[in-house]
Scaffold this active site. Sequence first.
Site, PDB file in Angstrom:
ATOM      1  N   GLU A  65      -0.900   2.936   1.949  1.00  0.00           N
ATOM      2  CA  GLU A  65      -0.970   4.241   2.604  1.00  0.00           C
ATOM      3  C   GLU A  65       0.164   5.154   2.133  1.00  0.00           C
ATOM      4  O   GLU A  65      -0.031   6.355   1.940  1.00  0.00           O
ATOM      5  CB  GLU A  65      -0.904   4.079   4.124  1.00  0.00           C
ATOM      6  CG  GLU A  65      -2.128   3.435   4.749  1.00  0.00           C
ATOM      7  CD  GLU A  65      -2.038   1.916   4.751  1.00  0.00           C
ATOM      8  OE1 GLU A  65      -1.119   1.363   4.105  1.00  0.00           O
ATOM      9  OE2 GLU A  65      -2.891   1.280   5.386  1.00  0.00           O
ATOM     10  N   PRO A 268      -1.379 -13.641  -4.814  1.00  0.00           N
ATOM     11  CA  PRO A 268      -1.932 -13.678  -3.458  1.00  0.00           C
ATOM     12  C   PRO A 268      -1.576 -12.419  -2.679  1.00  0.00           C
ATOM     13  O   PRO A 268      -0.548 -11.787  -2.921  1.00  0.00           O
ATOM     14  CB  PRO A 268      -1.277 -14.921  -2.843  1.00  0.00           C
ATOM     15  CG  PRO A 268       0.004 -15.075  -3.613  1.00  0.00           C
ATOM     16  CD  PRO A 268      -0.293 -14.607  -5.007  1.00  0.00           C
ATOM     17  N   ARG A 269      -2.433 -12.072  -1.739  1.00  0.00           N
ATOM     18  CA  ARG A 269      -2.180 -10.896  -0.913  1.00  0.00           C
ATOM     19  C   ARG A 269      -0.879 -11.051  -0.133  1.00  0.00           C
ATOM     20  O   ARG A 269      -0.125 -10.095   0.037  1.00  0.00           O
ATOM     21  CB  ARG A 269      -3.362 -10.688   0.054  1.00  0.00           C
ATOM     22  CG  ARG A 269      -3.181  -9.545   1.045  1.00  0.00           C
ATOM     23  CD  ARG A 269      -3.132  -8.215   0.356  1.00  0.00           C
ATOM     24  NE  ARG A 269      -3.112  -7.109   1.313  1.00  0.00           N
ATOM     25  CZ  ARG A 269      -2.954  -5.852   0.974  1.00  0.00           C
ATOM     26  NH1 ARG A 269      -2.801  -5.519  -0.295  1.00  0.00           N
ATOM     27  NH2 ARG A 269      -2.955  -4.907   1.882  1.00  0.00           N
ATOM     28  N   MET A 309       6.677  -9.318  -3.733  1.00  0.00           N
ATOM     29  CA  MET A 309       6.131  -8.093  -3.159  1.00  0.00           C
ATOM     30  C   MET A 309       6.512  -6.899  -4.033  1.00  0.00           C
ATOM     31  O   MET A 309       7.580  -6.877  -4.639  1.00  0.00           O
ATOM     32  CB  MET A 309       6.688  -7.881  -1.750  1.00  0.00           C
ATOM     33  CG  MET A 309       6.268  -8.948  -0.745  1.00  0.00           C
ATOM     34  SD  MET A 309       4.493  -8.923  -0.414  1.00  0.00           S
ATOM     35  CE  MET A 309       4.367  -7.360   0.473  1.00  0.00           C
ATOM     36  N   GLU A 311       5.227  -5.736  -6.868  1.00  0.00           N
ATOM     37  CA  GLU A 311       5.151  -5.817  -8.327  1.00  0.00           C
ATOM     38  C   GLU A 311       3.719  -5.861  -8.836  1.00  0.00           C
ATOM     39  O   GLU A 311       3.471  -6.282  -9.965  1.00  0.00           O
ATOM     40  CB  GLU A 311       5.914  -7.043  -8.825  1.00  0.00           C
ATOM     41  CG  GLU A 311       7.415  -6.963  -8.626  1.00  0.00           C
ATOM     42  CD  GLU A 311       8.175  -8.013  -9.426  1.00  0.00           C
ATOM     43  OE1 GLU A 311       8.977  -7.628 -10.297  1.00  0.00           O
ATOM     44  OE2 GLU A 311       7.939  -9.222  -9.189  1.00  0.00           O
ATOM     45  N   ASN A 335      -8.473  -2.759  -1.879  1.00  0.00           N
ATOM     46  CA  ASN A 335      -8.677  -1.517  -2.622  1.00  0.00           C
ATOM     47  C   ASN A 335      -8.633  -1.752  -4.136  1.00  0.00           C
ATOM     48  O   ASN A 335      -7.630  -2.264  -4.647  1.00  0.00           O
ATOM     49  CB  ASN A 335      -7.586  -0.521  -2.227  1.00  0.00           C
ATOM     50  CG  ASN A 335      -7.946   0.894  -2.625  1.00  0.00           C
ATOM     51  OD1 ASN A 335      -8.720   1.107  -3.539  1.00  0.00           O
ATOM     52  ND2 ASN A 335      -7.371   1.855  -1.943  1.00  0.00           N
ATOM     53  N   PRO A 336      -9.692  -1.371  -4.863  1.00  0.00           N
ATOM     54  CA  PRO A 336      -9.708  -1.570  -6.316  1.00  0.00           C
ATOM     55  C   PRO A 336      -9.129  -0.401  -7.111  1.00  0.00           C
ATOM     56  O   PRO A 336      -9.059  -0.462  -8.339  1.00  0.00           O
ATOM     57  CB  PRO A 336     -11.197  -1.709  -6.615  1.00  0.00           C
ATOM     58  CG  PRO A 336     -11.840  -0.785  -5.622  1.00  0.00           C
ATOM     59  CD  PRO A 336     -10.987  -0.877  -4.365  1.00  0.00           C
ATOM     60  N   GLU A 338      -6.108   0.866  -7.526  1.00  0.00           N
ATOM     61  CA  GLU A 338      -4.900   0.606  -8.314  1.00  0.00           C
ATOM     62  C   GLU A 338      -5.227  -0.081  -9.630  1.00  0.00           C
ATOM     63  O   GLU A 338      -4.684   0.265 -10.689  1.00  0.00           O
ATOM     64  CB  GLU A 338      -3.900  -0.238  -7.517  1.00  0.00           C
ATOM     65  CG  GLU A 338      -3.285   0.483  -6.336  1.00  0.00           C
ATOM     66  CD  GLU A 338      -4.022   0.206  -5.047  1.00  0.00           C
ATOM     67  OE1 GLU A 338      -5.188  -0.248  -5.109  1.00  0.00           O
ATOM     68  OE2 GLU A 338      -3.428   0.434  -3.973  1.00  0.00           O
TER      69      GLU A 338
END
Length: 439
Positions: A65, A268-269, A309, A311, A335-336, A338
């Site tokens: 966001e 991983p997320r 995180m 990167e 979200n694709p 990026e």
Amino acid sequence: MTKAAFAAYAFAGTLAYPFLRPYVGWRVSKGKEDKRRQRERYGIASKPRPKAGPLIWLHAASVGESLAVAPLVRAMACDGLQIVMTTGTITSANLVEERLADCVIHQYVPLDVGPAVGRFLDHWRPDLAIVAESEIWPLTIHELARRRIPQILVNARMSDRSFQRWKARPRIAEVLFEKFAHVIAQSDVDAERFRLLGAHAVSLAGNLKADAAPLSADSAALEELSGAVGARPRFAAISTHPGEEDLVAETHLALRLRHEGLLTILVPRHADRGAAIAKMLADKGLTVTRRSEGVLPDAATDVYLGDTMGELGLYLRLSEIAFIGKSITGQGGQNPIEAAMLATGILTGRYVQNFRDTYQRLLRAGGARIVRDADELTVQVDTLLVDPIQRMAMARAALRAIDDMRGALDRTLAALDPFLHPLRLSVSLERQGRVGSVR
């Protein structure tokens, strides 16, 4: 019924307030809160409010966001408007400090309980509140409305699950959503859902993320990592959720003899799952190198685990193929945009309802393909590794699809203009007054 439900929510927050300190302390111990600034979560400001001029409060929950609204923030700041920007995560706070420190005051968002919200609003006294995407905090919304501060939802989206939950509570939904002075939606579906839930003024602008800059990457780290990877065939799996790492491992095992030196870049997320994922991969006989340990992949590395995180831009620049998770074993997708912005061909599972409009555009353009399981993922990765022309065409198609989505920033600014114009006028009059007094 509605008043009773809200009163119960507010009362529960008041009762819970004394016990929130241990909870926030626990989050600090887990690295999920900034120890130095945890008082901000209780609405205690760490910086003074500007002495004069109108102030906008803009909230963006996390990194995605924050990146999406960054161009909007700069556009408003260029008009001389002062902005206090809140986020909810350490990573997003770092991003705001890095990219927007010259035009915003950053604070952590207050907890949605009466004392914290009241303290925050008493200190900052915003003239306008702008919230990104899907953050709905009942007490904050109520308190802004009580103080007659216009609140606007930008880049607004409503997932299938959230819509069903709100639709099951229509009176509560209406009381909340009617308080928004304007909802600026990402898609036609989102716009219609907000109208059905009680929002009065709704317009369509598109996705602000399509107008944002591509994810950045540290140039030195990229050069070092690219040198370590060399010309090895590789594919990336990003934003994966539990169960999807197993599918990615199966794909690697099925393809490593066919593609000598194959490297899988697995991101991983949630980075804190790195140790568990590394163990699972090792148990399958794969050699794993973890980014969090500061080790570069070597010739023996099967999987480079991106368990850090902030990167993602680095990892995406290493591959022209990316499987995007939370789409096979997870629900809703990630979200694709990026990945597509960095000219990456996208593979995804079927469950991408949270980003339905973007994926439809990518699929129509030929920039994305759907895979249902490990076998189909294996087939698609193999096809794209074998055929560089097809791989490049897919990556270019993904980039074109996102280019076609641009324009949301201008449409959002146009929708905001009735609210921003009086603030800009106030700034202009104040400046003229200062010049006149000097003369």
